[in-house]
Write a protein that holds these residues in place. Structure first.
Motif, PDB file in Angstrom:
ATOM      1  N   VAL A 213       6.426  -1.515   1.960  1.00 33.04           N
ATOM      2  CA  VAL A 213       7.217  -2.744   2.070  1.00 33.04           C
ATOM      3  C   VAL A 213       7.354  -3.101   3.542  1.00 33.04           C
ATOM      4  N   VAL A 214       7.198  -4.377   3.867  1.00 35.07           N
ATOM      5  CA  VAL A 214       7.417  -4.859   5.232  1.00 35.07           C
ATOM      6  C   VAL A 214       8.374  -6.043   5.192  1.00 35.07           C
ATOM      7  N   TRP A 215       9.259  -6.128   6.196  1.00 38.77           N
ATOM      8  CA  TRP A 215      10.214  -7.232   6.236  1.00 38.77           C
ATOM      9  C   TRP A 215      10.509  -7.627   7.668  1.00 38.77           C
ATOM     10  N   ASP A 216      11.058  -8.825   7.815  1.00 37.77           N
ATOM     11  CA  ASP A 216      11.433  -9.366   9.118  1.00 37.77           C
ATOM     12  C   ASP A 216      12.726  -8.700   9.572  1.00 37.77           C
ATOM     13  N   THR A 217      12.693  -8.061  10.710  1.00 39.71           N
ATOM     14  CA  THR A 217      13.854  -7.325  11.206  1.00 39.71           C
ATOM     15  C   THR A 217      15.071  -8.221  11.373  1.00 39.71           C
ATOM     16  N   GLU A 218      14.876  -9.490  11.774  1.00 41.06           N
ATOM     17  CA  GLU A 218      16.007 -10.376  12.055  1.00 41.06           C
ATOM     18  C   GLU A 218      16.571 -11.040  10.804  1.00 41.06           C
ATOM     19  N   THR A 219      15.711 -11.318   9.815  1.00 47.44           N
ATOM     20  CA  THR A 219      16.192 -11.994   8.606  1.00 47.44           C
ATOM     21  C   THR A 219      16.406 -11.036   7.432  1.00 47.44           C
ATOM     22  N   GLY A 220      15.758  -9.897   7.485  1.00 49.13           N
ATOM     23  CA  GLY A 220      15.830  -8.939   6.387  1.00 49.13           C
ATOM     24  C   GLY A 220      14.979  -9.310   5.189  1.00 49.13           C
ATOM     25  N   LYS A 221      14.181 -10.383   5.303  1.00 51.13           N
ATOM     26  CA  LYS A 221      13.388 -10.861   4.175  1.00 51.13           C
ATOM     27  C   LYS A 221      11.989 -10.239   4.173  1.00 51.13           C
ATOM     28  N   PRO A 222      11.495  -9.841   2.979  1.00 51.76           N
ATOM     29  CA  PRO A 222      10.141  -9.292   2.880  1.00 51.76           C
ATOM     30  C   PRO A 222       9.103 -10.311   3.346  1.00 51.76           C
ATOM     31  N   LEU A 223       8.051  -9.805   3.940  1.00 51.57           N
ATOM     32  CA  LEU A 223       6.969 -10.652   4.440  1.00 51.57           C
ATOM     33  C   LEU A 223       5.770 -10.688   3.501  1.00 51.57           C
ATOM     34  N   TYR A 224       5.810  -9.857   2.475  1.00 52.44           N
ATOM     35  CA  TYR A 224       4.710  -9.784   1.504  1.00 52.44           C
ATOM     36  C   TYR A 224       5.215  -8.957   0.334  1.00 52.44           C
ATOM     37  N   ASN A 225       4.580  -9.081  -0.802  1.00 56.38           N
ATOM     38  CA  ASN A 225       4.917  -8.185  -1.906  1.00 56.38           C
ATOM     39  C   ASN A 225       4.650  -6.730  -1.511  1.00 56.38           C
ATOM     40  N   ALA A 226       5.384  -5.814  -2.114  1.00 54.59           N
ATOM     41  CA  ALA A 226       5.118  -4.393  -1.904  1.00 54.59           C
ATOM     42  C   ALA A 226       3.743  -4.063  -2.462  1.00 54.59           C
ATOM     43  N   ILE A 227       2.930  -3.366  -1.672  1.00 55.73           N
ATOM     44  CA  ILE A 227       1.636  -2.875  -2.156  1.00 55.73           C
ATOM     45  C   ILE A 227       1.872  -1.479  -2.723  1.00 55.73           C
ATOM     46  N   VAL A 228       1.551  -1.312  -4.005  1.00 57.69           N
ATOM     47  CA  VAL A 228       1.948  -0.119  -4.753  1.00 57.69           C
ATOM     48  C   VAL A 228       0.923   1.005  -4.550  1.00 57.69           C
ATOM     49  N   TRP A 229       1.376   2.230  -4.696  1.00 58.13           N
ATOM     50  CA  TRP A 229       0.574   3.403  -4.335  1.00 58.13           C
ATOM     51  C   TRP A 229      -0.815   3.464  -4.986  1.00 58.13           C
ATOM     52  N   PRO A 230      -1.041   3.041  -6.268  1.00 61.35           N
ATOM     53  CA  PRO A 230      -2.397   3.153  -6.806  1.00 61.35           C
ATOM     54  C   PRO A 230      -3.320   1.986  -6.454  1.00 61.35           C
ATOM     55  N   ASP A 231      -2.826   1.028  -5.672  1.00 67.62           N
ATOM     56  CA  ASP A 231      -3.615  -0.148  -5.298  1.00 67.62           C
ATOM     57  C   ASP A 231      -4.881   0.290  -4.534  1.00 67.62           C
ATOM     58  N   THR A 232      -6.028  -0.335  -4.858  1.00 68.85           N
ATOM     59  CA  THR A 232      -7.297   0.075  -4.247  1.00 68.85           C
ATOM     60  C   THR A 232      -7.951  -1.010  -3.397  1.00 68.85           C
ATOM     61  N   ARG A 233      -7.197  -2.026  -3.004  1.00 70.23           N
ATOM     62  CA  ARG A 233      -7.790  -3.090  -2.178  1.00 70.23           C
ATOM     63  C   ARG A 233      -8.307  -2.567  -0.842  1.00 70.23           C
ATOM     64  N   THR A 234      -7.803  -1.395  -0.416  1.00 63.37           N
ATOM     65  CA  THR A 234      -8.171  -0.848   0.893  1.00 63.37           C
ATOM     66  C   THR A 234      -9.415   0.031   0.833  1.00 63.37           C
ATOM     67  N   SER A 235     -10.130   0.015  -0.264  1.00 60.21           N
ATOM     68  CA  SER A 235     -11.288   0.894  -0.422  1.00 60.21           C
ATOM     69  C   SER A 235     -12.319   0.702   0.689  1.00 60.21           C
ATOM     70  N   LYS A 236     -12.638  -0.549   0.994  1.00 63.16           N
ATOM     71  CA  LYS A 236     -13.615  -0.830   2.058  1.00 63.16           C
ATOM     72  C   LYS A 236     -13.083  -0.387   3.416  1.00 63.16           C
ATOM     73  N   LEU A 237     -11.791  -0.610   3.643  1.00 63.63           N
ATOM     74  CA  LEU A 237     -11.160  -0.198   4.896  1.00 63.63           C
ATOM     75  C   LEU A 237     -11.217   1.321   5.066  1.00 63.63           C
ATOM     76  N   VAL A 238     -10.989   2.042   3.991  1.00 63.50           N
ATOM     77  CA  VAL A 238     -11.033   3.510   4.052  1.00 63.50           C
ATOM     78  C   VAL A 238     -12.428   3.983   4.435  1.00 63.50           C
ATOM     79  N   HIS A 239     -13.454   3.372   3.867  1.00 58.55           N
ATOM     80  CA  HIS A 239     -14.825   3.750   4.212  1.00 58.55           C
ATOM     81  C   HIS A 239     -15.109   3.460   5.690  1.00 58.55           C
ATOM     82  N   GLU A 240     -14.562   2.373   6.186  1.00 53.65           N
ATOM     83  CA  GLU A 240     -14.712   2.044   7.607  1.00 53.65           C
ATOM     84  C   GLU A 240     -14.023   3.099   8.481  1.00 53.65           C
ATOM     85  N   LEU A 241     -12.812   3.487   8.110  1.00 50.41           N
ATOM     86  CA  LEU A 241     -12.038   4.446   8.907  1.00 50.41           C
ATOM     87  C   LEU A 241     -12.658   5.835   8.901  1.00 50.41           C
ATOM     88  N   ARG A 242     -13.343   6.183   7.832  1.00 50.81           N
ATOM     89  CA  ARG A 242     -13.971   7.507   7.782  1.00 50.81           C
ATOM     90  C   ARG A 242     -15.075   7.658   8.822  1.00 50.81           C
TER      91      ARG A 242
END
Length: 560
Positions: A135-164
């Motif tokens: 979860v990420v939010w604006d420190t001054e407003t306390g409002k979330p900046l995006y939906n929470a990305i949940v632990w089984p989410d796999t959108r980062t698969s390509k990023l993980v291959h890049e980081l390896r």
């Protein structure tokens, strides 16, 4: 940036939520009705003392109030909406998480008050939560900046291959205990920093706050933007890849390697502490001390009272998680497991665990219910599976989010093998249960190799453990006893124990030996070793054939 870059976070009113009783609901409800006309009991001349727990899970939130023996006296549970914007993506509305927790607190507390008790009878409450969810939010407003990305989410698969392929990647597991995968918070935060303009802008303005779900809840429950605390505990911090597994502090190398310098990270404080977590700011429990915090799997280990090295538990929730207590020193796995913090109570040495994580367990049962319509209620899975003596040759690799420990195959997807005209929904139901059982056996085998010790029994809890059929299959596939407590809200109980320790309801772990020990049931294996090996080899063959379904060379635009 694609559709993911500008999507607003909804502040839902909770219309999509489904209010339920807790897993111990029938006994809890009956107990509350009986006690509604009974005045509070006195213990040694004093009012009875209680602890409570917020249990914020992947598909539901709950709040339970426990007496000193670990028995829930009141509780309420609420299911909330799962968001799937694209294939492989899983999100939650941060406001709906918060609203569901507040709804549970209000309803369970009313039940407790109806029994004749008051706010002051709850000495402290603890929080346990789904881990890695970011979860990420604006420190001054306390409002979330995006939906929470949940632990089984796999959108980062390509990023993980890049980081390896990035220099220094070989140091990561030694420093933080986790391998590079789509699972931890680090890559989820990196994805937001690359793809969400609101997050990029907040970082430039020094207003980007980050947290896992425990931190988001603690921040809001203690006052939010006014004076909310920005803290976490070591069991959650150790799931981010930003925390050094030895020092239990943020590691400069890891912060810089993942490129999150400038993000406001929560302060790491002990899992059980009388002062670090503040108090509830408003609502039915305003002024009640928050004194404990544990990631859900660590909380279940504590709730099972597995305080001795060599003890293990397996929790069958949305995913399935086997933790093995390794004592005061972190043990780095050579067999595909994670090294994590089991618990770190103030005044005690931190305790570590080896962990095997299965991405899909109860969520596969929900898939049969919601997507395929094979069952009407999740609890029917065992009954359906019991109608056939075996799977009829069907093997279901439930790799909806790839495969986690000990395989770490992120390009696998759910695959069913062995379907013929003979196959029925009963065979598929049984194969769904067996998928979790086989992965548990694979993890158990890896743990025995890492620890050099064979387990003779496994303590279990969580939704799927309610089914006798599921647990008997687990014993048959593993070849060891499965030990199930009567009261299976052990995750919430663990958080309540952490809170109770902080306010001296218990002073030592020996005092907890009798908690939740009555009427446990043991499932013993009924299969021979040769049969088990034959089954497991067929499962291994299916796992190998499930590889390679996800194209990790796809362009970012195709994944958004």
């Amino acid at each position: 940036m694609g559709s993911g870059s500008s999507k607003p976070v909804k502040n839902t009113s909770g219309n999509s939520r489904r209010s339920l009783h807790t897993a111990s609901s029938q006994s809890t409800t009956a107990t509350s009705k009986r006690r509604s006309i009974v005045p509070p009991r006195l213990k040694n001349g004093e009012r009875e003392a209680f602890t409570a727990a917020i249990d914020q899970g992947t598909t539901s939130s709950r709040f339970l109030i426990f007496d000193g023996s670990g028995t829930p006296r009141a509780g309420h549970q609420v299911e909330f909406e799962q968001l799937y914007p694209h294939s492989g993506w899983v999100e939650h509305d941060p406001y709906e998480i918060l609203n569901s927790v507040n709804e549970c607190i209000e309803n369970a507390t009313k039940m407790f008050f109806d029994q004749g008790y008051g706010v002051g009878d709850i000495k402290a409450l603890g929080i346990t939560n789904q881990r890695e969810t970011t979860v990420v939010w604006d420190t001054e407003t306390g409002k979330p900046l995006y939906n929470a990305i949940v632990w089984p989410d796999t959108r980062t698969s390509k990023l993980v291959h890049e980081l390896r392929r990035k220099g220094g990647s070989e140091k990561l597991q030694q420093l933080c205990g986790l391998p590079l995968s789509t699972y931890p918070s680090s890559v989820k935060l990196m994805w937001m920093l690359r793809h969400v303009p609101a997050v990029q802008s907040a970082l430039k303005k020094d207003r980007l706050s980050f947290g896992t779900v425990d931190t988001w809840l603690l921040y809001n429950l203690t006052g939010g933007v006014k004076n909310g605390l920005h803290v976490t505990d070591p069991t959650n911090a150790s799931r981010t890849m930003f925390c050094n597994i030895n020092t239990l502090e943020y590691d400069d190398f890891l912060i810089d390697w993942f490129g999150v310098r400038g993000v406001k990270l929560p302060k790491i404080v002990p899992s059980s502490d009388p002062d670090a977590y503040g108090s509830i700011s408003d609502g039915a429990l305003a002024g009640t001390k928050i004194a404990g915090c544990l990631g859900d799997q660590s909380a279940a280990l504590v709730g099972q009272c597995a305080f001795t090295p060599g003890m293990a538990k397996n929790t069958y929730g949305t995913g399935c998680f086997l933790l093995y207590n390794t004592g005061y020193e972190p043990v780095l796995s050579e067999n595909g497991l994670l090294t994590t913090v089991a618990y770190a109570f103030k005044g005690f040495k931190p305790v570590y665990a080896l962990e095997g994580s299965i991405a899909v367990a109860g969520s596969a049962v929900k898939f049969l219910r919601d997507n395929l319509g094979l069952i009407k209620e999740s609890g029917e899975i065992g009954e359906l599976a019991a109608k056939v003596p075996d799977t009829g040759g069907v093997v279901f690799v439930t790799a909806f989010s790839g495969l986690f420990a000990p395989y770490w195959i992120d390009d696998a997807q759910g695959t069913i093998f062995g379907i013929t005209q003979y196959t029925t929904k009963e065979h598929i139901a049984r194969a769904t249960i067996e998928a979790t059982c086989y992965q548990t056996k694979a993890i158990l085998t890896a743990m025995e190799k890492d620890s050099g010790t064979a387990l003779h029994a496994l303590a279990v809890d969580g939704g799927m453990s309610n089914s006798d059929v599921c647990m008997q299959l687990q014993a048959d596939i593993m070849g060891i006893d499965v030990d199930r407590p009567k009261m299976r809200e052990t995750t919430a109980l663990g958080a309540a124990i952490a809170a109770g320790f902080a306010v001296n309801m218990w002073k030592g772990f020996d005092e907890l030996k009798s908690v939740n020990r009555d009427d446990r049931k043991t499932f013993s294996p009924k299969t021979d070793e040769g049969t088990r090996e034959k089954w497991f080899n067929l499962w291994g063959k299916a796992v190998e054939r499930s590889r390679g379904w996800v194209d990790n060379d796809a362009a970012d635009e195709d994944l958004e």
